[in-house]
Write a protein that holds these residues in place. Structure first.
Motif, PDB file in Angstrom:
ATOM      1  N   PRO A 131      -5.788   9.527   7.446  1.00  0.00           N
ATOM      2  CA  PRO A 131      -4.791   8.539   7.015  1.00  0.00           C
ATOM      3  C   PRO A 131      -5.435   7.190   6.724  1.00  0.00           C
ATOM      4  N   LEU A 132      -4.665   6.347   6.044  1.00  0.00           N
ATOM      5  CA  LEU A 132      -5.195   5.041   5.673  1.00  0.00           C
ATOM      6  C   LEU A 132      -5.577   4.235   6.903  1.00  0.00           C
ATOM      7  N   TYR A 133      -4.676   4.170   7.892  1.00  0.00           N
ATOM      8  CA  TYR A 133      -4.927   3.458   9.151  1.00  0.00           C
ATOM      9  C   TYR A 133      -4.552   4.354  10.318  1.00  0.00           C
ATOM     10  N   THR A 134      -5.234   4.138  11.438  1.00  0.00           N
ATOM     11  CA  THR A 134      -4.775   4.685  12.712  1.00  0.00           C
ATOM     12  C   THR A 134      -4.676   3.512  13.695  1.00  0.00           C
ATOM     13  N   TYR A 135      -3.851   3.704  14.719  1.00  0.00           N
ATOM     14  CA  TYR A 135      -3.651   2.635  15.701  1.00  0.00           C
ATOM     15  C   TYR A 135      -3.570   3.238  17.096  1.00  0.00           C
ATOM     16  N   ARG A 136      -4.162   2.530  18.052  1.00  0.00           N
ATOM     17  CA  ARG A 136      -4.074   2.908  19.461  1.00  0.00           C
ATOM     18  C   ARG A 136      -3.859   1.654  20.288  1.00  0.00           C
ATOM     19  N   ARG A 137      -2.858   1.685  21.133  1.00  0.00           N
ATOM     20  CA  ARG A 137      -2.556   0.541  21.995  1.00  0.00           C
ATOM     21  C   ARG A 137      -3.093   0.815  23.389  1.00  0.00           C
ATOM     22  N   THR A 138      -4.049   0.001  23.819  1.00  0.00           N
ATOM     23  CA  THR A 138      -4.544   0.097  25.187  1.00  0.00           C
ATOM     24  C   THR A 138      -3.849  -0.979  26.030  1.00  0.00           C
ATOM     25  N   ALA A 139      -4.266  -1.107  27.265  1.00  0.00           N
ATOM     26  CA  ALA A 139      -3.624  -2.081  28.144  1.00  0.00           C
ATOM     27  C   ALA A 139      -3.861  -3.511  27.687  1.00  0.00           C
ATOM     28  N   VAL A 140      -4.973  -3.751  26.973  1.00  0.00           N
ATOM     29  CA  VAL A 140      -5.302  -5.135  26.626  1.00  0.00           C
ATOM     30  C   VAL A 140      -5.693  -5.316  25.168  1.00  0.00           C
ATOM     31  N   GLN A 141      -5.622  -4.256  24.357  1.00  0.00           N
ATOM     32  CA  GLN A 141      -6.092  -4.379  22.976  1.00  0.00           C
ATOM     33  C   GLN A 141      -5.221  -3.592  22.000  1.00  0.00           C
TER      34      GLN A 141
ATOM     35  N   GLY B 258       8.213   7.702   8.193  1.00  0.00           N
ATOM     36  CA  GLY B 258       7.192   8.007   9.185  1.00  0.00           C
ATOM     37  C   GLY B 258       5.857   8.382   8.598  1.00  0.00           C
ATOM     38  N   GLY B 259       5.761   8.499   7.272  1.00  0.00           N
ATOM     39  CA  GLY B 259       4.473   8.774   6.643  1.00  0.00           C
ATOM     40  C   GLY B 259       3.559   7.572   6.752  1.00  0.00           C
ATOM     41  N   GLN B 260       2.273   7.813   6.789  1.00  0.00           N
ATOM     42  CA  GLN B 260       1.324   6.720   7.018  1.00  0.00           C
ATOM     43  C   GLN B 260       0.771   6.164   5.712  1.00  0.00           C
ATOM     44  N   VAL B 261       1.652   5.988   4.735  1.00  0.00           N
ATOM     45  CA  VAL B 261       1.258   5.378   3.466  1.00  0.00           C
ATOM     46  C   VAL B 261       2.096   4.129   3.260  1.00  0.00           C
ATOM     47  N   ASP B 262       1.568   3.196   2.454  1.00  0.00           N
ATOM     48  CA  ASP B 262       2.267   1.932   2.251  1.00  0.00           C
ATOM     49  C   ASP B 262       3.467   2.074   1.321  1.00  0.00           C
ATOM     50  N   ARG B 263       3.375   2.963   0.334  1.00  0.00           N
ATOM     51  CA  ARG B 263       4.467   3.115  -0.626  1.00  0.00           C
ATOM     52  C   ARG B 263       4.591   4.589  -1.002  1.00  0.00           C
ATOM     53  N   PRO B 264       5.467   5.321  -0.326  1.00  0.00           N
ATOM     54  CA  PRO B 264       5.609   6.746  -0.621  1.00  0.00           C
ATOM     55  C   PRO B 264       5.962   6.996  -2.089  1.00  0.00           C
ATOM     56  N   GLU B 265       5.550   8.126  -2.574  1.00  0.00           N
ATOM     57  CA  GLU B 265       5.756   8.476  -3.971  1.00  0.00           C
ATOM     58  C   GLU B 265       7.243   8.465  -4.323  1.00  0.00           C
ATOM     59  N   GLY B 266       7.562   7.854  -5.438  1.00  0.00           N
ATOM     60  CA  GLY B 266       8.928   7.836  -5.945  1.00  0.00           C
ATOM     61  C   GLY B 266       9.762   6.662  -5.475  1.00  0.00           C
ATOM     62  N   THR B 267       9.340   5.960  -4.424  1.00  0.00           N
ATOM     63  CA  THR B 267      10.176   4.893  -3.862  1.00  0.00           C
ATOM     64  C   THR B 267      10.240   3.665  -4.765  1.00  0.00           C
ATOM     65  N   ALA B 268       9.138   3.325  -5.418  1.00  0.00           N
ATOM     66  CA  ALA B 268       9.134   2.122  -6.258  1.00  0.00           C
ATOM     67  C   ALA B 268      10.048   2.306  -7.462  1.00  0.00           C
ATOM     68  N   ALA B 269       9.954   3.455  -8.128  1.00  0.00           N
ATOM     69  CA  ALA B 269      10.799   3.704  -9.303  1.00  0.00           C
ATOM     70  C   ALA B 269      12.271   3.772  -8.911  1.00  0.00           C
ATOM     71  N   TRP B 270      12.549   4.402  -7.774  1.00  0.00           N
ATOM     72  CA  TRP B 270      13.936   4.501  -7.304  1.00  0.00           C
ATOM     73  C   TRP B 270      14.501   3.112  -7.016  1.00  0.00           C
ATOM     74  N   SER B 271      13.725   2.273  -6.358  1.00  0.00           N
ATOM     75  CA  SER B 271      14.188   0.922  -6.026  1.00  0.00           C
ATOM     76  C   SER B 271      14.449   0.098  -7.278  1.00  0.00           C
ATOM     77  N   GLN B 272      13.595   0.266  -8.292  1.00  0.00           N
ATOM     78  CA  GLN B 272      13.804  -0.472  -9.532  1.00  0.00           C
ATOM     79  C   GLN B 272      15.102  -0.042 -10.205  1.00  0.00           C
ATOM     80  N   GLN B 273      15.379   1.259 -10.239  1.00  0.00           N
ATOM     81  CA  GLN B 273      16.621   1.737 -10.827  1.00  0.00           C
ATOM     82  C   GLN B 273      17.832   1.250 -10.031  1.00  0.00           C
ATOM     83  N   ALA B 274      17.703   1.229  -8.726  1.00  0.00           N
ATOM     84  CA  ALA B 274      18.807   0.744  -7.892  1.00  0.00           C
ATOM     85  C   ALA B 274      19.077  -0.729  -8.155  1.00  0.00           C
ATOM     86  N   ARG B 275      18.013  -1.513  -8.340  1.00  0.00           N
ATOM     87  CA  ARG B 275      18.192  -2.935  -8.617  1.00  0.00           C
ATOM     88  C   ARG B 275      18.900  -3.150  -9.948  1.00  0.00           C
TER      89      ARG B 275
END
Length: 488
Positions: A229-239, A456-473
């Motif tokens: 994935p593009l990023y992974t994240y882990r939360r420890t007690a102090v970091q 919940g996908g680990q991408v910044d802009r899932p496929e199809g969302t930008a075009a759908w949002s433009q049509q909705a606007r």
């Protein structure tokens, strides 16, 4: 003898005079050309080809009559239009002049420049506190004569319940989905920057603002040899421990990442700023106990009304959650959780505006499980519009073409709040038609089945969302134009 041309002119003028109606008084109203028929809703919806559900309600501000509606009683996610509800909730509970306070508290006496006790950085929930403001607090502390602290350096964020993430269905790197606490800094985001250095990368994590750029160690980044994935994240007690895919970096760049240890983040940054002023502090520790002692420095935020204007304009989720929970605390004491605070706001909305459909899970609208009908939202705008307080802090809604370019309009005025989630697009506010008629409205398009497939996908802009949002606007703009035309 009159000249022939002059005689003709006189005769023509006389004929024109004779052709005028007997009553020469100007009409009481200017004559307006007949409007073209408003386009049918069905055509607007069909052109958008959005799928899912569409709901809207348009209400006359003066009479309260529902002028047009479709699916108006269907409860859908309001997305960030929820922030308008939060603004009203906070204004009523706290008042337009309310200011958040961030304090430096001494638990012991200060004598000859020595604080014989602990120094506590005590957050009051301010969502707008930034590094420059902390720097000013550190400078004021030293100017006040504190040169040494014999005890601990503590950070208290207990004014509000800790929220690790506003919504649990966002990508780990979504900077708009940070933790929330009584101690917030830089909208609880850390700045990640990278630069290619030979075959590798140099990376930095800092708490930059306009004038200061202190590095932080509580957030760490590792460049990993992977494609996803593009990023992974882990939360420890102090970091906050991050990794990023090397293949996605390019030569250089930067972005803001969410912070999950807001108290330690603020504490580390303040400690570094105090060191610049010549005041050495021990490593910050979190305290769960409200500080008792002498306030040495107090930073006050902007008044609430100005803060709400920015929250609505820039749609800052952290601001909505911190302000909403502070409003709940003022009404009934510190809420047990974000969900409990949102439920309290829902109860208020039902009592205050009759919003029987309101079931909010947060104050920002980021959680897609929130529900409200467009009838209830539009009626909230109508009822709250009587005193003009909400309309005054809503931004003018821009109209854009299919390419995203602005299309200025002078024939109508729209003041509204937008809301966008993956495959959810909402808009609510006020429309003043060309004839001066005032309308309140709310619109929501939602394809929740498509949303469930990408949430919940680990991408910044899932496929199809930008075009759908433009049509909705574009569809929402067509609806606004229709209503302005049909209800002038």
């Amino acid at each position: 003898m009159l000249h022939r041309r002059r005689l003709l002119n006189l005769l023509m003028g006389g004929a024109a005079m004779m052709a005028m109606p007997a009553c020469a008084n100007a009409p009481e109203r200017s004559i307006r050309p007949a409007l073209k028929p408003a386009p049918p809703v069905e055509g607007i919806v069909a052109r958008s080809a959005l799928g899912g559900e569409l709901a809207f309600a348009v209400i006359d501000m003066q009479s309260g009559n529902l002028l047009e509606g479709q699916g108006a009683n269907t409860a859908l996610p309001p997305a960030s239009v929820a922030k308008a509800m939060t603004a009203l909730y906070a204004l009523e509970a706290l008042g337009a002049g309310y200011q958040f306070r961030t304090r430096l508290v001494a638990t012991g006496p200060v004598s000859d420049g020595v604080l014989r006790g602990d120094l506590v950085l005590a957050g009051g929930g301010d969502p707008t506190l930034d590094t420059d403001m902390l720097a000013a607090m550190a400078a004021e502390l030293v100017r006040g004569g504190v040169r040494q602290v014999t005890g601990k350096f503590l950070v208290w964020g207990g004014a509000l319940p800790f929220v690790e993430a506003i919504a649990d269905d966002q990508s780990v790197q979504a900077g708009y989905n940070p933790s929330v606490s009584g101690m917030n800094l830089n909208y609880n985001r850390v700045h990640f920057e990278w630069q290619r250095a030979g075959s590798d990368y140099s990376v930095s994590m800092d708490a930059r603002s306009n004038r200061h750029r202190p590095a932080v160690s509580m957030a760490q980044m590792q460049v990993a040899n992977r494609s996803s994935p593009l990023y992974t994240y882990r939360r420890t007690a102090v970091q906050d421990q991050w990794s990023v895919a090397r293949s996605a970096l390019g030569n250089s760049g930067s972005r803001w990442l969410p912070v999950r240890h807001p108290e330690l983040y603020a504490g580390e940054v303040f400690r570094g700023l105090a060191q610049v002023q010549g005041l050495a502090l021990p490593a910050p520790e979190i305290t769960r106990n409200a500080p008792a002692g002498q306030d040495l420095v107090t930073h006050r935020s902007e008044p609430l009304q100005a803060m709400l204007r920015d929250m609505l304009r820039f749609s800052t989720n952290l601001s909505a959650e911190a302000i909403g929970m502070t409003a709940s605390a003022a009404r009934q004491g510190r809420p047990a959780s974000l969900g409990a605070s949102a439920a309290q706001m829902s109860d208020w909305a039902r009592m205050r505006f009759g919003m029987s459909s309101a079931r909010m899970v947060d104050h920002s609208g980021l959680g897609a499980d929130s529900r409200v009908s467009m009838t209830d939202l539009a009626n909230m705008f109508r009822l709250s519009g009587q005193d003009g307080a909400l309309r005054a802090i809503l931004r003018e809604h821009p109209f854009r073409d299919a390419s995203g370019n602005l299309r200025p309009r002078t024939d109508m005025d729209v003041r509204a709040k937008t809301g966008t989630l993956y495959f959810v697009s909402a808009l609510g506010g006020y429309l003043r038609a060309p004839g001066g008629r005032d309308l309140a409205f709310a619109i929501c398009s939602a394809d929740l089945a498509r949303r469930a497939r990408v949430a919940g996908g680990q991408v910044d802009r899932p496929e199809g969302t930008a075009a759908w949002s433009q049509q909705a606007r574009l569809m929402k703009q067509e609806l606004l134009l229709r209503w302005a035309q049909a209800h002038s």
